[in-house]
Design a protein around this motif. Sequence first.
Motif, PDB file in Angstrom:
ATOM      1  N   ALA A  36      28.679  13.172  23.140  1.00 48.01           N
ATOM      2  CA  ALA A  36      28.708  13.740  24.478  1.00 48.01           C
ATOM      3  C   ALA A  36      27.423  13.400  25.222  1.00 48.01           C
ATOM      4  CB  ALA A  36      28.882  15.258  24.396  1.00 48.01           C
ATOM      5  N   SER A  37      27.542  13.203  26.517  1.00 46.56           N
ATOM      6  CA  SER A  37      26.349  12.969  27.325  1.00 46.56           C
ATOM      7  C   SER A  37      25.653  14.283  27.595  1.00 46.56           C
ATOM      8  CB  SER A  37      26.734  12.297  28.643  1.00 46.56           C
ATOM      9  OG  SER A  37      27.598  13.129  29.392  1.00 46.56           O
ATOM     10  N   LEU A  38      24.326  14.261  27.629  1.00 44.41           N
ATOM     11  CA  LEU A  38      23.547  15.456  27.873  1.00 44.41           C
ATOM     12  C   LEU A  38      23.169  15.535  29.335  1.00 44.41           C
ATOM     13  CD1 LEU A  38      21.229  15.438  24.737  1.00 44.41           C
ATOM     14  CD2 LEU A  38      23.356  16.672  25.087  1.00 44.41           C
ATOM     15  N   ALA A  39      23.382  16.726  29.925  1.00 43.30           N
ATOM     16  CA  ALA A  39      23.048  16.957  31.333  1.00 43.30           C
ATOM     17  C   ALA A  39      23.631  15.859  32.208  1.00 43.30           C
ATOM     18  CB  ALA A  39      21.539  17.069  31.515  1.00 43.30           C
ATOM     19  N   GLY A  40      24.872  15.505  31.942  1.00 41.83           N
ATOM     20  CA  GLY A  40      25.509  14.416  32.683  1.00 41.83           C
ATOM     21  C   GLY A  40      26.275  14.893  33.893  1.00 41.83           C
ATOM     22  N   GLY A  41      26.053  16.116  34.342  1.00 41.91           N
ATOM     23  CA  GLY A  41      26.785  16.654  35.477  1.00 41.91           C
ATOM     24  C   GLY A  41      27.778  17.704  35.031  1.00 41.91           C
ATOM     25  N   PHE A  42      28.031  18.661  35.892  1.00 44.78           N
ATOM     26  CA  PHE A  42      28.921  19.768  35.552  1.00 44.78           C
ATOM     27  C   PHE A  42      30.384  19.361  35.668  1.00 44.78           C
ATOM     28  CE2 PHE A  42      25.031  22.125  36.406  1.00 44.78           C
ATOM     29  CZ  PHE A  42      25.083  23.138  35.455  1.00 44.78           C
ATOM     30  N   TYR A  87      35.868  21.344  14.811  1.00 48.18           N
ATOM     31  CA  TYR A  87      36.029  21.630  13.378  1.00 48.18           C
ATOM     32  C   TYR A  87      34.693  21.965  12.714  1.00 48.18           C
ATOM     33  CZ  TYR A  87      40.637  19.662  14.259  1.00 48.18           C
ATOM     34  OH  TYR A  87      41.879  19.424  14.789  1.00 48.18           O
ATOM     35  N   GLY A  88      33.840  22.629  13.459  1.00 44.32           N
ATOM     36  CA  GLY A  88      32.555  23.067  12.928  1.00 44.32           C
ATOM     37  C   GLY A  88      31.403  22.147  13.268  1.00 44.32           C
ATOM     38  N   LYS A  89      31.675  20.892  13.604  1.00 44.83           N
ATOM     39  CA  LYS A  89      30.587  19.966  13.929  1.00 44.83           C
ATOM     40  C   LYS A  89      29.929  20.307  15.263  1.00 44.83           C
ATOM     41  CE  LYS A  89      30.709  17.386  10.258  1.00 44.83           C
ATOM     42  NZ  LYS A  89      31.164  15.981  10.271  1.00 44.83           N
ATOM     43  N   GLY A  90      30.588  21.121  16.091  1.00 42.37           N
ATOM     44  CA  GLY A  90      29.997  21.544  17.355  1.00 42.37           C
ATOM     45  C   GLY A  90      29.122  22.775  17.237  1.00 42.37           C
ATOM     46  N   CYS A  91      29.046  23.370  16.052  1.00 42.43           N
ATOM     47  CA  CYS A  91      28.204  24.547  15.864  1.00 42.43           C
ATOM     48  C   CYS A  91      26.744  24.219  16.183  1.00 42.43           C
ATOM     49  CB  CYS A  91      28.299  25.041  14.422  1.00 42.43           C
ATOM     50  SG  CYS A  91      29.892  25.779  13.998  1.00 42.43           S
ATOM     51  N   GLY A  92      26.115  25.076  16.990  1.00 36.26           N
ATOM     52  CA  GLY A  92      24.714  24.862  17.344  1.00 36.26           C
ATOM     53  C   GLY A  92      24.504  24.047  18.597  1.00 36.26           C
ATOM     54  N   ALA A  93      25.568  23.480  19.170  1.00 28.95           N
ATOM     55  CA  ALA A  93      25.432  22.722  20.410  1.00 28.95           C
ATOM     56  C   ALA A  93      25.187  23.676  21.583  1.00 28.95           C
ATOM     57  CB  ALA A  93      26.678  21.882  20.668  1.00 28.95           C
ATOM     58  N   CYS A  94      24.424  23.221  22.568  1.00 32.31           N
ATOM     59  CA  CYS A  94      24.035  24.058  23.706  1.00 32.31           C
ATOM     60  C   CYS A  94      24.658  23.536  25.000  1.00 32.31           C
ATOM     61  CB  CYS A  94      22.513  24.085  23.839  1.00 32.31           C
ATOM     62  SG  CYS A  94      21.679  24.815  22.414  1.00 32.31           S
ATOM     63  N   TYR A  95      25.041  24.481  25.850  1.00 35.50           N
ATOM     64  CA  TYR A  95      25.653  24.146  27.129  1.00 35.50           C
ATOM     65  C   TYR A  95      25.078  25.035  28.222  1.00 35.50           C
ATOM     66  CZ  TYR A  95      29.232  21.688  24.428  1.00 35.50           C
ATOM     67  OH  TYR A  95      29.885  20.830  23.583  1.00 35.50           O
ATOM     68  N   GLU A  96      24.972  24.477  29.399  1.00 36.53           N
ATOM     69  CA  GLU A  96      24.750  25.290  30.585  1.00 36.53           C
ATOM     70  C   GLU A  96      26.103  25.601  31.202  1.00 36.53           C
ATOM     71  OE1 GLU A  96      22.114  23.307  33.270  1.00 36.53           O
ATOM     72  OE2 GLU A  96      20.341  24.294  32.430  1.00 36.53           O
ATOM     73  N   ARG A 160      26.724  19.742  28.903  1.00 31.03           N
ATOM     74  CA  ARG A 160      26.001  19.706  27.644  1.00 31.03           C
ATOM     75  C   ARG A 160      24.518  19.517  27.927  1.00 31.03           C
ATOM     76  NH1 ARG A 160      27.310  17.888  22.353  1.00 31.03           N
ATOM     77  NH2 ARG A 160      25.503  18.369  21.054  1.00 31.03           N
ATOM     78  N   VAL A 161      23.655  20.281  27.237  1.00 25.31           N
ATOM     79  CA  VAL A 161      22.214  20.172  27.424  1.00 25.31           C
ATOM     80  C   VAL A 161      21.521  20.174  26.067  1.00 25.31           C
ATOM     81  CG1 VAL A 161      22.199  21.233  29.716  1.00 25.31           C
ATOM     82  CG2 VAL A 161      21.956  22.677  27.676  1.00 25.31           C
ATOM     83  N   GLN A 162      20.272  19.802  26.064  1.00 31.16           N
ATOM     84  CA  GLN A 162      19.464  19.860  24.854  1.00 31.16           C
ATOM     85  C   GLN A 162      19.230  21.313  24.441  1.00 31.16           C
ATOM     86  OE1 GLN A 162      17.880  17.340  23.014  1.00 31.16           O
ATOM     87  NE2 GLN A 162      18.700  15.636  24.197  1.00 31.16           N
ATOM     88  N   CYS A 163      19.167  21.554  23.148  1.00 27.69           N
ATOM     89  CA  CYS A 163      18.787  22.865  22.619  1.00 27.69           C
ATOM     90  C   CYS A 163      17.271  22.917  22.458  1.00 27.69           C
ATOM     91  CB  CYS A 163      19.432  23.108  21.263  1.00 27.69           C
ATOM     92  SG  CYS A 163      21.240  23.152  21.281  1.00 27.69           S
ATOM     93  N   LEU A 189      18.521  24.012  15.204  1.00 32.48           N
ATOM     94  CA  LEU A 189      18.221  22.589  15.295  1.00 32.48           C
ATOM     95  C   LEU A 189      18.021  22.225  16.763  1.00 32.48           C
ATOM     96  CD1 LEU A 189      18.003  19.731  14.142  1.00 32.48           C
ATOM     97  CD2 LEU A 189      20.483  19.554  14.360  1.00 32.48           C
ATOM     98  N   SER A 190      16.792  22.032  17.168  1.00 31.63           N
ATOM     99  CA  SER A 190      16.527  21.628  18.542  1.00 31.63           C
ATOM    100  C   SER A 190      16.977  20.190  18.761  1.00 31.63           C
ATOM    101  CB  SER A 190      15.037  21.768  18.856  1.00 31.63           C
ATOM    102  OG  SER A 190      14.645  23.123  18.879  1.00 31.63           O
ATOM    103  N   GLY A 191      17.138  19.829  20.024  1.00 33.71           N
ATOM    104  CA  GLY A 191      17.663  18.513  20.345  1.00 33.71           C
ATOM    105  C   GLY A 191      19.134  18.615  20.659  1.00 33.71           C
ATOM    106  N   ASP A 192      19.951  17.706  20.111  1.00 30.38           N
ATOM    107  CA  ASP A 192      21.371  17.760  20.444  1.00 30.38           C
ATOM    108  C   ASP A 192      22.101  18.899  19.739  1.00 30.38           C
ATOM    109  OD1 ASP A 192      22.547  16.858  17.883  1.00 30.38           O
ATOM    110  OD2 ASP A 192      21.748  14.907  18.378  1.00 30.38           O
ATOM    111  N   GLY A 193      21.473  19.477  18.702  1.00 27.79           N
ATOM    112  CA  GLY A 193      22.030  20.669  18.080  1.00 27.79           C
ATOM    113  C   GLY A 193      23.068  20.434  17.011  1.00 27.79           C
TER     114      GLY A 193
END
Length: 248
Positions: A36-42, A87-96, A160-163, A189-193
């Motif tokens: 996923a792209s980070l901060a790529g627009g809402f 399926y669990g791989k998105g755990c820890g990802a951060c979003y605005e 999607r944003v950095q954690c 986990l900071s970064g992509d999470g």
Amino acid sequence: MFTFHMAQSLTFSTVVTILLVLTDYGFCMNFKSINASLAGGFASAVATWYGDPNGSGSGGACGFENDVANPTYNSLISAGNQNLFKYGKGCGACYEVKCTQNAQCSGSPIKVTITDECPGACNNDAVHFDLSGKAFGYLAKPGQADALRKLGRITIEYQRVQCSYNARLTFKIDKGSNPYYLAFAIEYLSGDGEIGSVEISSSNSNGWKAAQQSFGATWKVDLPSGIRVLILSGLQLSNPKQLLLHKM
């Protein structure tokens, strides 16, 4: 996502409530870019909420348990449908996420972390955030949180944003672990999470052994007979020489 190799000697019996400081021990990490792209627009998504109106939500499907109520999550979390939970791989990802289409909406973004799964009907929507009651209320103007929650289901915008966790990378050792089986959840986990893969090694083994995803952010590995000294090392992005381990 990145591949994380753990490497620091300690006996299994000490893998409970300890702070490890790495000195001359080696460790290896390979970073990979996320899909996923980070901060790529809402973009547009659906949001609902669950639990108590000012509740913290849950971390069950990711293995984070009640940590979601504490810093650094501070209850600003969300369950996600499969396009978020992965399926669990998105755990820890951060979003605005922000709410703009209702009179009660503040229009200001808040940052939330995916800590649980929203199954079933949530997957009828392309992207569905099932927010904690507290997080949902934070989308509202001052004094309008209850009125917004009464709507139940709203359209929001997300990206999607950095954690940026104000915490050490943490390994929570599962209570079912023993000298021949290790399971642990990885948090903060900071970064992509997201965690792509995990490998472990030991002082009396050859090479690295791949761990398997058990569920969510919890990984497991069967240890060869006779290995009683694990090599566990960690990463804190602001200080790569510290790792906090504690038992669930």
